[in-house]
Design a protein around this motif. Structure first.
Motif, PDB file in Angstrom:
ATOM      1  N   GLU A 132       0.836  -1.208   0.000  1.00  0.00           N
ATOM      2  CA  GLU A 132       0.000   0.000   0.000  1.00  0.00           C
ATOM      3  C   GLU A 132       0.867   1.253   0.000  1.00  0.00           C
ATOM      4  OE1 GLU A 132       0.040  -2.505   2.186  1.00  0.00           O
ATOM      5  OE2 GLU A 132      -1.915  -2.772   3.159  1.00  0.00           O
ATOM      6  N   LEU A 133       1.945   1.204   0.762  1.00  0.00           N
ATOM      7  CA  LEU A 133       2.840   2.349   0.852  1.00  0.00           C
ATOM      8  C   LEU A 133       3.644   2.519  -0.435  1.00  0.00           C
ATOM      9  CD1 LEU A 133       3.605   4.551   2.859  1.00  0.00           C
ATOM     10  CD2 LEU A 133       5.319   2.987   3.813  1.00  0.00           C
ATOM     11  N   LYS A 134       4.049   1.411  -1.028  1.00  0.00           N
ATOM     12  CA  LYS A 134       4.749   1.487  -2.316  1.00  0.00           C
ATOM     13  C   LYS A 134       3.855   2.102  -3.381  1.00  0.00           C
ATOM     14  CE  LYS A 134       7.698  -2.602  -1.604  1.00  0.00           C
ATOM     15  NZ  LYS A 134       7.994  -3.976  -2.070  1.00  0.00           N
ATOM     16  N   THR A 135       2.595   1.685  -3.410  1.00  0.00           N
ATOM     17  CA  THR A 135       1.648   2.217  -4.389  1.00  0.00           C
ATOM     18  C   THR A 135       1.459   3.707  -4.197  1.00  0.00           C
ATOM     19  OG1 THR A 135       0.493   0.101  -4.551  1.00  0.00           O
ATOM     20  CG2 THR A 135      -0.724   2.063  -5.239  1.00  0.00           C
ATOM     21  N   TYR A 136       1.288   4.124  -2.948  1.00  0.00           N
ATOM     22  CA  TYR A 136       1.135   5.549  -2.647  1.00  0.00           C
ATOM     23  C   TYR A 136       2.345   6.334  -3.149  1.00  0.00           C
ATOM     24  CZ  TYR A 136       1.519   9.831   0.099  1.00  0.00           C
ATOM     25  OH  TYR A 136       1.707  11.140   0.481  1.00  0.00           O
ATOM     26  N   ALA A 137       3.541   5.858  -2.824  1.00  0.00           N
ATOM     27  CA  ALA A 137       4.761   6.561  -3.212  1.00  0.00           C
ATOM     28  C   ALA A 137       4.881   6.666  -4.729  1.00  0.00           C
ATOM     29  CB  ALA A 137       5.981   5.856  -2.622  1.00  0.00           C
ATOM     30  N   ASN A 138       4.632   5.575  -5.418  1.00  0.00           N
ATOM     31  CA  ASN A 138       4.756   5.577  -6.871  1.00  0.00           C
ATOM     32  C   ASN A 138       3.731   6.483  -7.538  1.00  0.00           C
ATOM     33  OD1 ASN A 138       6.871   3.743  -6.783  1.00  0.00           O
ATOM     34  ND2 ASN A 138       5.538   1.966  -6.990  1.00  0.00           N
TER      35      ASN A 138
END
Length: 341
Positions: free
Chosen positions: A286-292
């Motif tokens: 979820e955090l990777k998706t947000y960052a990207n």
């Protein structure tokens, strides 16, 4: 076969159990009431956004409700001080850019505090963007820079201690204080500052990419440069050139954000959150998706490793305060050596 009534009662009890049903017995701390995370900025800004991504992950792992509380004011110092003043029982945390928590005492906003007051949990690094309202005539950064030197440009930020405020100050420093035509307008958070630029209330903003990407995709803002040494590439947005393309000697340090637990709580609190961070945040999709999606850098860490990663931006911001005459406390008094910048 179990009676329907039994199944219904069992289901209801499971729902009432909420996050506690997911609590992992391997963790030494078993919180028995909600945990508050004070976000010292208004809703919708960079700190608020990422905290609301992280909170549900922590909630599931810890088995208790995580309540995100927005308490803005005084460049983030009001909510931060509230967290420091709360009982040191592990149930009140705060969230921010680490450079803020580390330098509030340098600017006199919170007395007698330093980053040593917290156990540190970082998740992403953010980058400021210099963007203008799409209806302005500024098509590139050199044209805006010239106007900031010779004309009049209003710039929306969330205050001097915000990432946007520090970015504008860094631009002034990087141009040897030539930006006499740039006038900062302060808002109660990054989101209001970005909205002000998108609506034309101000000409430009220097807030973070994560706060601006949606307005850029909607053609409400035009991104001119990113305060980084590499271009910003986010889906749906044209690559944004780095500030070093225009100001080659501009100093860049990653602007790390995270969650901070004031020290003084039982050790089992920190041991548990350390393990939760390792187990659930270090590879959180979820955090990777947000960052990207938003233009942030996924780079979680905790404890001493986190402090080591963040020290370049802490030193940069603290010592820049001294150079700009904004410091009321020498950074060396809180363990920041400007000689190592």
């Amino acid at each position: 076969m179990k009676p329907t009534r039994y199944i219904a009662v069992a289901s209801a009890l499971a729902l009432l159990a909420g996050p506690a049903a997911a609590q992992d017995s391997e963790y030494s701390w078993q919180p028995d009431r909600p945990i508050n995370i004070i976000v010292p900025w208004s809703a919708g800004g960079s700190t608020d956004q990422v905290t609301r991504v992280v909170a549900p992950i922590l909630e599931e792992a810890l088995g208790t409700e995580i309540v995100v509380v927005n308490q803005s004011g005084a460049s983030g110092s009001t909510g931060t001080k509230a967290a420091l003043d709360a009982p040191r029982d592990g149930y009140t945390w705060t969230a921010n850019a680490i450079a803020n928590n580390a330098t509030y005492s340098v600017t006199g906003l919170i007395e007698d505090t330093s980053i040593e007051d917290y156990r540190i949990y970082l998740h992403v690094a953010n980058v400021p963007l210099v963007s203008v309202n799409s209806n302005t005539d500024y098509q590139d950064f050199p044209s805006l820079l010239e106007a900031m030197k010779t004309g009049s440009v209003t710039v929306g930020t969330a205050g001097v201690n915000s990432s946007g405020g520090m970015a504008l100050a860094a631009l002034r420093h990087g141009t040897e204080d030539e930006l006499t035509g740039a006038r900062a307008i302060t808002y109660d958070g990054g989101n209001p500052a970005v909205i002000a630029a998108a609506s034309g209330e101000v000409d430009a903003t220097t807030q973070l990419a994560v706060e601006q990407t949606e307005m850029i995709r909607a053609d409400r803002l035009r991104a001119l440069t990113v305060l980084s040494d590499v271009p910003l590439e986010v889906e749906g947005i044209e690559p944004v050139p780095p500030i070093t393309e225009f100001l080659p000697d501009f100093e860049v340090a990653k602007d790390y954000f995270g969650i901070f637990i004031p020290k003084g709580a039982p050790q089992e609190v920190y041991d548990t959150v350390d393990q939760v961070w390792q187990d659930h945040i270090m590879n959180a999709e979820e955090l990777k998706t947000y960052a990207n999606d938003r233009g942030a850098i996924f780079d979680p860490s905790y404890g001493e490793d986190a402090l080591d990663l963040a020290m370049p931006v802490v030193i940069s911001e603290a010592c820049a305060r001294v150079e700009r005459g904004e410091a009321v406390v020498d950074p060396s008094e809180i363990g920041i050596d400007c000689g190592s910048e």
